[in-house]
Design an enzyme around this catalytic site. Structure first.
Site, PDB file in Angstrom:
ATOM      1  N   LYS A   1     -23.549  -7.217 -46.722  1.00 15.65           N
ATOM      2  CA  LYS A   1     -23.008  -6.897 -48.044  1.00 15.65           C
ATOM      3  C   LYS A   1     -23.828  -7.440 -49.210  1.00 15.65           C
ATOM      4  CE  LYS A   1     -18.936  -4.789 -47.264  1.00 15.65           C
ATOM      5  NZ  LYS A   1     -18.463  -3.559 -47.935  1.00 15.65           N
TER       6      LYS A   1
ATOM      7  N   ASP B   1     -12.062  -7.905 -48.546  1.00 17.50           N
ATOM      8  CA  ASP B   1     -11.416  -8.301 -47.308  1.00 17.50           C
ATOM      9  C   ASP B   1     -12.372  -9.166 -46.486  1.00 17.50           C
ATOM     10  OD1 ASP B   1     -13.068  -6.131 -46.778  1.00 17.50           O
ATOM     11  OD2 ASP B   1     -11.385  -4.778 -46.426  1.00 17.50           O
TER      12      ASP B   1
END
Length: 376
Positions: free
Chosen positions: A79, A111
């Site tokens: 990410k 999340d």
């Protein structure tokens, strides 16, 4: 206008959707310069592309490679590629238009992995971060985000609820920028930059396959939450009309199968999510920015159980690849598609043969999403 009759859904016990015509769809490429930006960051190195002959034998294909994102710029997931590029672009835009503003706070919902990536980027740049976290995220993952000096707000609801809270907070507080990896009408520029950031991963795969003297992939499997990484993968492989077009397979939890449901209906829809150990994929609504790419560019989609993901993670660990439940979803999805009842029909839909090269995107290491056997 896409002809819905061109879609095929094979419904037995496996949640599965296929549209082989996707291989003829094309789009514009990702912008140049993203890889150079990442290469200039401290600690940058391409993550491994590991060949696993045992999986090739099991799946009855030529070669299987796993893109191992267990350590990416010091974090246990991919990410940070998107977060770092998007923050770079957002701060540059803000400085160009507001050169004398106060230091900003970067706001996001997560999340797990995206929030930590935003928080890490903020800390390295001397900025503040405020991260909204829904229910179901493992306490160790929350602690990892907090360790980046981020302010944490727990949301007693779903990922979609956390996104709404983060967006509201960024809209009402001064000197904030929302760095979110899902898009909706009116909020698409920054999610678009995040998707651009993921293009580095795909460029690395090209180089590594060439170094391994491997053929171009016939199948690339990508775990999907809201679809941003899948959008980057579709963009990469559908923007090269002169190269062989691989089949692209999205994999998501049965508890949060918003992409397969949207593909089936031919329009983006939201689903009520359940509990899943694949916390990073527990998303109920596809990104509005990603949706056209998913609809037109994905060959197939499959939904898997937590048990299948856990088995895949365990098997990858035995083969020397650390993978969390979300990262292992790629292997679990390919196993579900290429074995069991209806496998030959699905292989045909994907255009796979005994010499095919398969690439699995393992998007996180085990440290990114801690879990126990009792969690499954």
């Amino acid at each position: 206008m896409l002809d819905d009759a061109s879609f095929t859904r094979i419904t037995r016990t496996l949640p599965w959707f296929a549209r082989p015509a996707a291989r003829s769809w094309t789009c514009a490429p990702a912008p140049a310069g993203v890889r150079d930006f990442h290469a200039a960051l401290p600690g940058y190195a391409p993550t491994p592309l590991t060949e696993l002959p045992a999986l090739a034998a099991e799946l009855a294909v030529g070669r299987v490679f796993v893109k191992d994102e267990a350590s990416r710029l010091g974090l246990p997931a991919f990410k940070v590629l998107g977060a770092s590029w998007a923050v770079h672009r957002a701060l540059a835009e803000r400085t160009a238009h507001h050169p004398r503003t106060e230091p900003v706070t970067l706001v996001s919902a997560t999340d797990g992995n995206h929030g930590r990536a935003v928080a890490r980027t903020a800390r390295l740049l001397g900025r503040r971060a405020h991260i909204f976290i829904p229910r179901g995220v493992h306490p160790d993952a929350v602690a990892a985000i907090a360790s980046e000096a981020a302010e944490i707000t727990r949301v007693p609801g779903s990922y979609d609820d956390a996104v709404r809270r983060a967006a509201d907070a960024a809209a009402t507080a001064a000197d904030t920028i929302l760095i979110q990896d899902t898009a909706w009408p009116g909020y698409e520029t920054i999610p678009g930059w995040i998707v651009e950031g993921y293009s580095t991963l795909c460029v690395e795969i090209d180089e590594q396959l060439a170094a391994a003297e491997a053929a171009a992939p016939a199948l690339v499997a990508v775990p999907v939450g809201v679809g941003s990484l899948a959008q980057a993968v579709v963009t990469h492989y559908r923007s090269r009309p002169s190269a062989p077009a691989p089949a692209l397979l999205s994999v998501e939890p049965e508890a949060a199968a918003c992409v397969i449901e949207s593909l089936t209906r031919g329009e983006p829809v939201s689903v009520i999510t359940g509990q899943t150990t694949m916390a990073g994929l527990n998303c109920g609504t596809p990104s509005s920015l990603a949706w056209p790419y998913l609809r037109h560019g994905l060959d197939a989609a499959v939904a898997i159980t937590d048990l299948a993901s856990a088995r895949a993670a365990s098997d990858l660990a035995k083969l020397g690849v650390s993978s969390g439940p979300c990262g292992a979803a790629a292997l679990a999805g390919v196993r579900a598609v290429l074995t069991g009842e209806g496998a030959e029909e699905r292989r045909t839909a994907l255009g796979l043969g005994p010499a095919s090269v398969v690439v699995l995107l393992s998007t996180e290491g085990a440290a990114a999403n801690p879990h126990r056997a009792t969690d499954h």
